[in-house]
Motif scaffolding. Sequence first.
Motif, PDB file in Angstrom:
ATOM      1  N   THR A 106      74.712  17.249  26.305  1.00 50.29           N
ATOM      2  CA  THR A 106      75.580  16.895  25.246  1.00 50.29           C
ATOM      3  C   THR A 106      76.370  18.146  24.738  1.00 50.29           C
ATOM      4  O   THR A 106      77.563  18.297  24.721  1.00 50.29           O
ATOM      5  CB  THR A 106      75.160  16.298  24.079  1.00 50.29           C
ATOM      6  OG1 THR A 106      74.337  14.931  24.347  1.00 50.29           O
ATOM      7  CG2 THR A 106      76.265  15.772  22.923  1.00 50.29           C
ATOM      8  N   ASN A 107      75.734  19.308  24.554  1.00 48.75           N
ATOM      9  CA  ASN A 107      76.239  20.536  24.074  1.00 48.75           C
ATOM     10  C   ASN A 107      77.328  21.171  25.301  1.00 48.75           C
ATOM     11  O   ASN A 107      78.171  21.842  25.100  1.00 48.75           O
ATOM     12  CB  ASN A 107      75.007  21.503  23.793  1.00 48.75           C
ATOM     13  CG  ASN A 107      74.585  21.355  22.632  1.00 48.75           C
ATOM     14  OD1 ASN A 107      75.091  20.630  21.591  1.00 48.75           O
ATOM     15  ND2 ASN A 107      73.473  21.920  22.312  1.00 48.75           N
ATOM     16  N   ASN A 108      76.655  20.941  26.689  1.00 49.76           N
ATOM     17  CA  ASN A 108      77.625  21.566  27.751  1.00 49.76           C
ATOM     18  C   ASN A 108      78.677  20.712  27.800  1.00 49.76           C
ATOM     19  O   ASN A 108      79.773  21.217  28.381  1.00 49.76           O
ATOM     20  CB  ASN A 108      76.740  21.610  29.123  1.00 49.76           C
ATOM     21  CG  ASN A 108      75.798  22.474  29.257  1.00 49.76           C
ATOM     22  OD1 ASN A 108      75.955  23.576  28.295  1.00 49.76           O
ATOM     23  ND2 ASN A 108      74.752  22.368  30.097  1.00 49.76           N
ATOM     24  N   LEU A 109      78.693  19.261  27.557  1.00 48.74           N
ATOM     25  CA  LEU A 109      80.056  18.507  27.664  1.00 48.74           C
ATOM     26  C   LEU A 109      80.982  19.058  26.616  1.00 48.74           C
ATOM     27  O   LEU A 109      82.352  19.069  26.607  1.00 48.74           O
ATOM     28  CB  LEU A 109      79.789  17.153  27.413  1.00 48.74           C
ATOM     29  CG  LEU A 109      79.199  16.508  28.687  1.00 48.74           C
ATOM     30  CD1 LEU A 109      78.765  14.858  28.252  1.00 48.74           C
ATOM     31  CD2 LEU A 109      80.036  16.613  29.861  1.00 48.74           C
ATOM     32  N   GLN A 110      80.448  19.434  25.258  1.00 48.17           N
ATOM     33  CA  GLN A 110      81.495  19.979  24.109  1.00 48.17           C
ATOM     34  C   GLN A 110      82.046  21.210  24.583  1.00 48.17           C
ATOM     35  O   GLN A 110      83.291  21.520  24.169  1.00 48.17           O
ATOM     36  CB  GLN A 110      80.569  20.075  22.884  1.00 48.17           C
ATOM     37  CG  GLN A 110      80.219  18.655  22.340  1.00 48.17           C
ATOM     38  CD  GLN A 110      79.438  18.768  21.325  1.00 48.17           C
ATOM     39  OE1 GLN A 110      78.761  19.953  20.730  1.00 48.17           O
ATOM     40  NE2 GLN A 110      79.338  17.855  20.587  1.00 48.17           N
ATOM     41  N   LEU A 111      81.168  22.287  25.352  1.00 49.00           N
ATOM     42  CA  LEU A 111      81.443  23.301  25.620  1.00 49.00           C
ATOM     43  C   LEU A 111      82.993  23.298  26.772  1.00 49.00           C
ATOM     44  O   LEU A 111      83.809  24.096  26.822  1.00 49.00           O
ATOM     45  CB  LEU A 111      80.661  24.360  26.163  1.00 49.00           C
ATOM     46  CG  LEU A 111      79.418  24.665  25.149  1.00 49.00           C
ATOM     47  CD1 LEU A 111      78.443  25.415  25.993  1.00 49.00           C
ATOM     48  CD2 LEU A 111      80.016  25.664  24.022  1.00 49.00           C
ATOM     49  N   LEU A 136      61.061  15.922  26.728  1.00 44.91           N
ATOM     50  CA  LEU A 136      62.218  16.524  27.852  1.00 44.91           C
ATOM     51  C   LEU A 136      63.366  15.729  28.012  1.00 44.91           C
ATOM     52  O   LEU A 136      64.270  16.189  28.277  1.00 44.91           O
ATOM     53  CB  LEU A 136      61.250  16.350  29.144  1.00 44.91           C
ATOM     54  CG  LEU A 136      60.197  17.654  29.217  1.00 44.91           C
ATOM     55  CD1 LEU A 136      59.341  17.203  30.482  1.00 44.91           C
ATOM     56  CD2 LEU A 136      60.640  18.903  29.370  1.00 44.91           C
ATOM     57  N   LEU A 137      63.113  14.327  27.764  1.00 43.67           N
ATOM     58  CA  LEU A 137      64.361  13.480  27.915  1.00 43.67           C
ATOM     59  C   LEU A 137      65.426  13.902  26.667  1.00 43.67           C
ATOM     60  O   LEU A 137      66.426  13.878  26.783  1.00 43.67           O
ATOM     61  CB  LEU A 137      64.054  12.226  27.694  1.00 43.67           C
ATOM     62  CG  LEU A 137      65.086  11.126  27.870  1.00 43.67           C
ATOM     63  CD1 LEU A 137      65.507  11.171  29.360  1.00 43.67           C
ATOM     64  CD2 LEU A 137      64.469   9.962  27.683  1.00 43.67           C
ATOM     65  N   SER A 138      64.827  14.317  25.679  1.00 43.94           N
ATOM     66  CA  SER A 138      65.630  14.582  24.214  1.00 43.94           C
ATOM     67  C   SER A 138      66.422  15.979  24.564  1.00 43.94           C
ATOM     68  O   SER A 138      67.418  16.114  24.523  1.00 43.94           O
ATOM     69  CB  SER A 138      64.725  14.455  23.099  1.00 43.94           C
ATOM     70  OG  SER A 138      65.524  15.287  22.030  1.00 43.94           O
ATOM     71  N   MET A 139      65.519  16.945  25.215  1.00 45.71           N
ATOM     72  CA  MET A 139      65.826  18.233  25.439  1.00 45.71           C
ATOM     73  C   MET A 139      67.033  18.296  26.420  1.00 45.71           C
ATOM     74  O   MET A 139      68.136  18.772  26.412  1.00 45.71           O
ATOM     75  CB  MET A 139      64.704  19.052  25.848  1.00 45.71           C
ATOM     76  CG  MET A 139      65.442  20.582  26.193  1.00 45.71           C
ATOM     77  SD  MET A 139      63.941  21.417  26.922  1.00 45.71           S
ATOM     78  CE  MET A 139      63.877  20.804  28.335  1.00 45.71           C
ATOM     79  N   SER A 140      66.692  17.273  27.404  1.00 46.78           N
ATOM     80  CA  SER A 140      68.057  17.314  28.451  1.00 46.78           C
ATOM     81  C   SER A 140      69.296  16.597  28.080  1.00 46.78           C
ATOM     82  O   SER A 140      70.512  16.985  28.351  1.00 46.78           O
ATOM     83  CB  SER A 140      67.548  16.210  29.715  1.00 46.78           C
ATOM     84  OG  SER A 140      67.086  15.107  29.573  1.00 46.78           O
TER      85      SER A 140
END
Length: 65
Positions: free
Chosen positions: A51-56, A42-46
């Motif tokens: 990280t993906n949202n920051l890139q977007l 869950l920590l890895s998923m979050s």
Amino acid sequence: MAFDQITTIFLAVLFLTIGTFIIKKVGIFQRFCIPAPVVGGLLSMSETYSTNNLQLVGNHLAVYF
């Protein structure tokens, strides 16, 4: 971003160790018998999601500026 096998194993062990540490410190995980791989996953998923949202967001800002 692609990871090789060594990096993937390292990250898996890292998140498993962090999950074990969190379980020892947070009593609710022990009370409900949540295993360390679940907490680490869950920590890895979050982390991956944020990280993906920051890139977007960065890509959208680059369009405006």
